[in-house]
Enzyme design. Structure first.
Site, PDB file in Angstrom:
ATOM      1  N   GLY A  46      77.514 -16.939  82.790  1.00  0.00           N
ATOM      2  CA  GLY A  46      78.345 -16.154  81.871  1.00  0.00           C
ATOM      3  C   GLY A  46      77.843 -14.737  81.705  1.00  0.00           C
ATOM      4  O   GLY A  46      78.622 -13.782  81.686  1.00  0.00           O
ATOM      5  N   CYS A  47      76.529 -14.587  81.585  1.00  0.00           N
ATOM      6  CA  CYS A  47      75.961 -13.246  81.389  1.00  0.00           C
ATOM      7  C   CYS A  47      76.107 -12.391  82.639  1.00  0.00           C
ATOM      8  O   CYS A  47      76.299 -11.177  82.535  1.00  0.00           O
ATOM      9  CB  CYS A  47      74.500 -13.364  80.955  1.00  0.00           C
ATOM     10  SG  CYS A  47      74.347 -14.173  79.339  1.00  0.00           S
ATOM     11  N   THR A  48      76.035 -13.010  83.800  1.00  0.00           N
ATOM     12  CA  THR A  48      76.245 -12.274  85.049  1.00  0.00           C
ATOM     13  C   THR A  48      77.698 -11.812  85.138  1.00  0.00           C
ATOM     14  O   THR A  48      77.967 -10.654  85.481  1.00  0.00           O
ATOM     15  CB  THR A  48      75.866 -13.141  86.259  1.00  0.00           C
ATOM     16  OG1 THR A  48      74.478 -13.477  86.158  1.00  0.00           O
ATOM     17  CG2 THR A  48      76.123 -12.411  87.567  1.00  0.00           C
ATOM     18  N   ALA A  51      78.085  -8.883  82.639  1.00  0.00           N
ATOM     19  CA  ALA A  51      77.383  -7.675  83.092  1.00  0.00           C
ATOM     20  C   ALA A  51      78.109  -7.017  84.263  1.00  0.00           C
ATOM     21  O   ALA A  51      78.259  -5.790  84.297  1.00  0.00           O
ATOM     22  CB  ALA A  51      75.948  -8.013  83.476  1.00  0.00           C
TER      23      ALA A  51
END
Length: 157
Positions: A46-48, A51
């Protein structure tokens, strides 16, 4: 649970280390709009996604007068690897003691698979040129968040 920020609040100043070990202060960016987004952990799916979505929209956000800062509780070393791996072109800042996340209301109770724990709440706070909160969004979804943020800020593609 920490107090969440609302439109018109004074944005808490901070100084954190970026992925290259340089100090970055919110007050040094005064005079321009800053998107401060909080994410739980570098190099997770999710964070990738989030970002890379910010990376891919950075030019249009910049053209509309917005700078982007990503903040997580990850150590500088992990941020450096993540930034390089994903070719991120905006600062990622390390908030290992989560003091900044707490000041912004982005640290609190979370539930996952029936367990309750304290952690980082995926959040975005837009700070205006005078250092006031222009927009605060909490519990955002990684996928589609930047598109929604662009709509909320009135930025057209």
């Amino acid at each position: 649970m920490t107090q969440r920020l609302a439109t018109g609040d004074s944005a808490p100043d901070f100084t954190l280390l970026d992925a290259e070990g340089n100090k970055v202060s919110l007050s040094s960016l005064r005079g321009g709009n800053v998107v401060v987004y909080f994410y739980p952990a570098a190099a997770t799916p999710g964070c990738t996604t989030e970002a890379c979505d910010f990376r891919d929209n950075l030019a249009s956000l910049g053209a509309a007068g917005y700078r982007v800062l990503g903040i997580s509780p990850d150590p500088v070393r992990k941020l450096a690897a993540f930034s390089e791996q994903e070719s991120l072109t905006f600062p990622l800042l390390s908030d290992e003691d989560h003091a900044v996340a707490e000041a912004y209301g982005a640290w609190g109770e979370k539930k996952n698979y029936g367990k309750t724990y304290e952690g980082l709440i995926r959040s975005t706070v837009v700070v205006d040129a005078e250092g006031r909160v222009a927009l605060a969004q909490y519990n955002v979804r990684a996928t589609g968040h930047v598109a929604k943020l662009r709509r909320d800020l009135g930025i057209d593609r």
